[in-house]
Write a protein that holds these residues in place. Structure first.
Motif, short mmCIF file in Angstrom:
data_model
loop_
_atom_site.label_atom_id
_atom_site.label_comp_id
_atom_site.label_asym_id
_atom_site.label_seq_id
_atom_site.Cartn_x
_atom_site.Cartn_y
_atom_site.Cartn_z
N ARG A 105 50.97 -6.11 29.89
CA ARG A 105 50.12 -7.29 29.66
C ARG A 105 48.79 -7.16 30.41
NH1 ARG A 105 50.59 -12.11 27.41
NH2 ARG A 105 52.82 -11.88 27.04
N GLN A 109 45.49 -7.38 28.33
CA GLN A 109 44.61 -8.51 28.54
C GLN A 109 43.26 -8.08 29.12
OE1 GLN A 109 43.19 -10.44 31.16
NE2 GLN A 109 42.57 -12.03 29.71
N TRP A 175 41.29 -11.05 37.07
CA TRP A 175 42.46 -10.72 36.24
C TRP A 175 42.92 -11.96 35.49
CZ3 TRP A 175 42.88 -5.67 36.25
CH2 TRP A 175 42.51 -4.95 37.38
N SER A 176 43.12 -11.81 34.19
CA SER A 176 43.61 -12.89 33.32
C SER A 176 42.65 -14.07 33.24
CB SER A 176 44.99 -13.38 33.76
OG SER A 176 45.93 -12.31 33.70
N HIS A 178 40.09 -16.29 31.37
CA HIS A 178 39.84 -16.55 29.95
C HIS A 178 38.55 -17.34 29.73
CE1 HIS A 178 43.76 -15.08 28.51
NE2 HIS A 178 44.25 -15.58 29.64
#
Length: 291
Positions: A105, A109, A175-176, A178
């Motif tokens: 992931r 991502q 990180w991650s 959005h």
């Protein structure tokens, strides 16, 4: 030019996003921070993946996810199949379903988010589009389960497209992350001015003793895609020579895929790796950097 106002997502690929990713060089690395910031505009890495064929297959899996919008579940299947095919062991996350899912992931991502951002950057900086919408607005993803407070604070911050803020805070900022950038015109900018949303918070550019910015994770303080037009010879000269030997060697081999062979950049890369004193002739720095 693709309309930057269109609603894009990880499952809705667009030309600029895929073009950015396909132009990357495959580089073997031991750690995720072997290369940093804008170097990622040129390089595809997976920490611990040192073999060329392994990297090539991992690259193809990401390209498939971007180009076909196949989603994370399919990428995870492709990732595990590649790991098995090449007998890759010793990688972080190996040994448990949870660890393997986490690692795949992260790879999915991060590459999807940065390629998306780079594609958007290219769209938003198109001269014709800048004339229409010369301001950018930071948008936080309100649906995130554990929002970063600094990112929430930047929501609706609207600044000129060439403001220094975007050089280090163009999302993703960790990180991650959005978060997104939305272009707006003069009328929307005026509304933001009236709402007090046209000045970054105090201390936004103050780095701590480790060199990190508030709210921006290590290595994310750059605008994805902003350096893709840098001549490749300049990239090799200024950045390659600071990389570990394995990365330098790989780039000197792989660089020839993306340049006009008559300009012999691959040979130049090899000379730079061998002798750090080598400098480029200014007359020969013009390369086909659009790939």
């Amino acid at each position: 030019m693709t309309d930057p106002q269109a609603a894009f997502g990880f499952n809705t690929p667009f030309d600029e996003q895929l073009a950015f990713f396909k132009a990357k060089l495959n580089l073997p690395t031991e750690r995720w921070d072997d290369i940093m910031r804008s170097a990622h505009d040129r390089a595809f890495i997976v920490a611990g993946a040192m073999k060329a064929d392994l990297l090539s297959d991992l690259n193809s899996s990401v390209a498939k996810a971007i180009g076909q919008g196949t989603g994370y579940a399919q990428f995870h299947k492709d990732f595990m199949a590649t790991v098995k095919k090449h007998g890759w062991t010793g990688w972080t996350g190996e040994g448990s379903k949870a660890g393997e899912a986490w690692r795949s992931r992260v790879i999915y991502q991060t590459n999807m988010a940065t390629s998306y951002a780079a594609g958007r950057y290219r769209q938003l900086t198109d001269p014709d589009f800048v004339t229409l919408r010369p301001y950018w607005r930071y948008k936080h993803a309100d649906w995130v389960a554990n929002p970063r407070l600094q990112h929430v604070a930047w929501n609706n911050l609207t600044l000129p497209h060439d403001h220094a803020f975007w050089k280090t805070h163009f999302p993703p900022n960790g990180w991650s992350c959005h978060c997104r950038v939305t272009p707006v015109g003069a009328r929307e900018y005026a509304k933001s001015q009236a709402a007090g949303e046209t000045e970054p918070p105090a201390g936004w550019d103050a780095r701590d003793d480790k060199g990190n910015l508030p709210g921006v994770a290590k290595g994310f303080d750059y605008a994805p895609g902003a350096s893709v037009r840098t001549p490749l010879r300049e990239f090799v000269q200024n950045k390659l020579i600071n990389y570990p030997d394995a990365i330098s060697t790989a780039l000197s081999r792989d660089v020839n895929r993306y340049v006009n062979a008559t300009e012999d950049v691959a040979a130049f890369a090899a000379r730079v790796v061998a002798d750090r004193a080598v400098k480029a002739d200014r007359k020969s720095t013009r390369l086909n950097s659009s790939h």
